[in-house]
Design an enzyme around this catalytic site. Structure first.
Site, mmCIF file in Angstrom:
data_model
loop_
_atom_site.group_PDB
_atom_site.id
_atom_site.type_symbol
_atom_site.label_atom_id
_atom_site.label_comp_id
_atom_site.label_asym_id
_atom_site.label_seq_id
_atom_site.Cartn_x
_atom_site.Cartn_y
_atom_site.Cartn_z
ATOM 1 N N LYS A 182 0.829 -1.201 0.000
ATOM 2 C CA LYS A 182 0.000 0.000 0.000
ATOM 3 C C LYS A 182 0.870 1.261 0.000
ATOM 4 C CE LYS A 182 -3.981 -2.238 0.407
ATOM 5 N NZ LYS A 182 -3.890 -3.675 0.125
HETATM 6 C C1 LIG Z 1 -5.191 -4.532 0.823
HETATM 7 C C2 LIG Z 1 -6.655 -4.429 0.973
HETATM 8 C C3 LIG Z 1 -7.330 -4.971 2.085
HETATM 9 C C4 LIG Z 1 -6.657 -5.873 3.074
HETATM 10 O O1 LIG Z 1 -5.665 -5.284 3.809
HETATM 11 P P1 LIG Z 1 -4.584 -6.208 4.555
HETATM 12 O O2 LIG Z 1 -3.827 -5.214 5.372
HETATM 13 O O3 LIG Z 1 -3.744 -6.850 3.495
HETATM 14 O O4 LIG Z 1 -5.308 -7.192 5.401
HETATM 15 C C5 LIG Z 1 -8.694 -4.749 2.197
HETATM 16 N N1 LIG Z 1 -9.367 -4.054 1.259
HETATM 17 C C6 LIG Z 1 -8.772 -3.535 0.175
HETATM 18 C C7 LIG Z 1 -9.573 -2.755 -0.799
HETATM 19 C C8 LIG Z 1 -7.395 -3.728 -0.020
HETATM 20 O O5 LIG Z 1 -6.802 -3.241 -1.115
#
Ligand SMILES: *Cc1c(COP(=O)(O)O)cnc(C)c1O
Length: 360
Positions: A182
């Site tokens: 992210k």
């Molecule tokens: C990455 C993501 C998640 C999950 O996050 P994690 O930290 O990997 O558990 C949930 N929703 C969206 C839209 C994502 O892109």
């Protein structure tokens, strides 16, 4: 090899200096000083009333849904998101009701949300896709009109400013992911933001097994995160403005290089009130065949874009749904996220554009 994303790592000495504080104290998890400092910094930066740092973006989503206090019922949600969104709904014992997306924003279509509300609706769970805002005004109005909380999966939303407020400040609750892929990350991690102090207390309890010392006041889970993870966040946070600016410039390079091609690109400059975070570079191709052709050509050059999101979530067999979401199906079939990350060489942008042009 060029992948769709590459994790930004801060200067190692900066990370180690912060980590050293945990060593000095001999305290590495359980709401330590670095976790508290990261929470305070994020709260200050995002200007939100309550924020909890957690183990990842999925667990905080599950905590948000658990805090609704219902056993069962429907959650109106989007078919165009990462599987964590709808999995969390099902995992918490709710039924996901998928309503289609807007063909321009790729976020849930508010008109269809209102039409889907029934007495079984427990919440609306929408995703700010690619860090672009949902129609927050209309969703808030629907939530108020029907007495249904609005929750945002803001996993992509970190750094976006919308109508003068941080995008994560919208909704009754909002979650974010700080996963290494992210825009802002703590290796693994996430946060949950809420508006009400009672909600904050409930979620804080959930995060640590529902007890404080000998006093057990609710069920709970382990949603904590460690000092080692918080240290990564503290090391990266000061770099965020520069990282977003670098992405803005990279986005402009892609835009220029792809301008003559029949691709639908995000147009953040055309959205009034938006200061976008430049989290992704999605390109919507005219047909699935064209997308596949471009993807294969890029892969032959060891460049790995990603179909994100594919397939649209209502097609997965785990939810017992027969929802029809033709817009999400069409977008999911044609969308390709191109390599986009801090440190990406401008020459690669030109190369990607040239390969796509030749493939089309
Ligand atoms: C990455 C993501 C998640 C999950 O996050 P994690 O930290 O990997 O558990 C949930 N929703 C969206 C839209 C994502 O892109």
């Amino acid at each position: 090899m060029i992948n769709v994303s590459k994790t930004y790592l801060p200067p190692q000495d900066r990370y180690l200096a912060i980590l050293n504080r945990a060593w000095q104290k001999g305290w590495i998890t359980n709401n330590g000083e670095l976790v508290q400092e990261l929470e305070a910094s994020l709260q200050q930066m995002l200007q939100v009333p309550h924020l909890l740092y957690g183990s990842n973006g999925t667990v905080v989503l599950q905590m948000a849904l658990k805090s609704l206090g219902h056993a069962g019922g429907d959650i109106i949600t989007t078919p165009y998101s990462y599987v964590a969104t709808s999995h969390s709904v099902q995992w918490e014992g709710f039924h996901p009701v998928f309503v289609d997306i807007d063909p321009n924003t790729f976020c849930i279509n508010p008109a269809l949300v209102e039409a889907a509300i029934t007495p079984r609706t427990r919440a609306i769970l929408a995703t700010h896709v690619y860090g672009m805002p949902c129609d927050t005004d209309v969703l808030a109005a629907i939530g108020l009109r029907y007495g249904v909380p609005v929750i945002y999966d803001g996993a992509h939303a970190f750094g976006t400013i919308w109508k003068g407020k941080n995008l994560l400040a919208y909704g009754d609750m909002s979650t974010c992911s700080f996963h290494a892929t992210k825009i802002f990350h703590t290796v693994e991690g996430g946060c949950i933001i809420c508006q009400q102090p009672q909600q904050h207390a409930l979620l804080e309890g959930y995060r640590q097994f529902g007890h404080k010392g000998d006093y057990h006041y609710s069920i709970g889970i382990n949603g904590k995160n460690s000092e080692l993870h918080a240290a990564m966040g503290l090391a990266i946070l000061p770099d965020m403005p520069a990282l977003i600016e670098e992405r803005r410039q990279l986005f402009a390079k892609y835009e220029a290089a792809l301008s003559a091609l029949p691709l639908q690109l995000l147009r953040p400059g055309a959205v009034e009130g938006l200061v976008w975070n430049y989290a992704y570079f999605p390109a919507l191709f005219p047909t699935e065949a064209a997308m596949r052709q471009a993807k294969a050509a890029l892969e032959a050059a060891h460049i790995f874009p990603r179909r994100y999101f594919y397939p649209a979530l209502h097609n997965l067999p785990f939810y017992g749904t027969t929802a029809s979401c033709p817009v999400a199906d069409s977008v999911a079939a044609r969308m390709l996220c191109l390599p986009f990350y801090n440190g990406l060489d401008a020459a690669v942008v030109e190369q990607v554009a040239a390969i796509i042009k030749a493939a089309l």
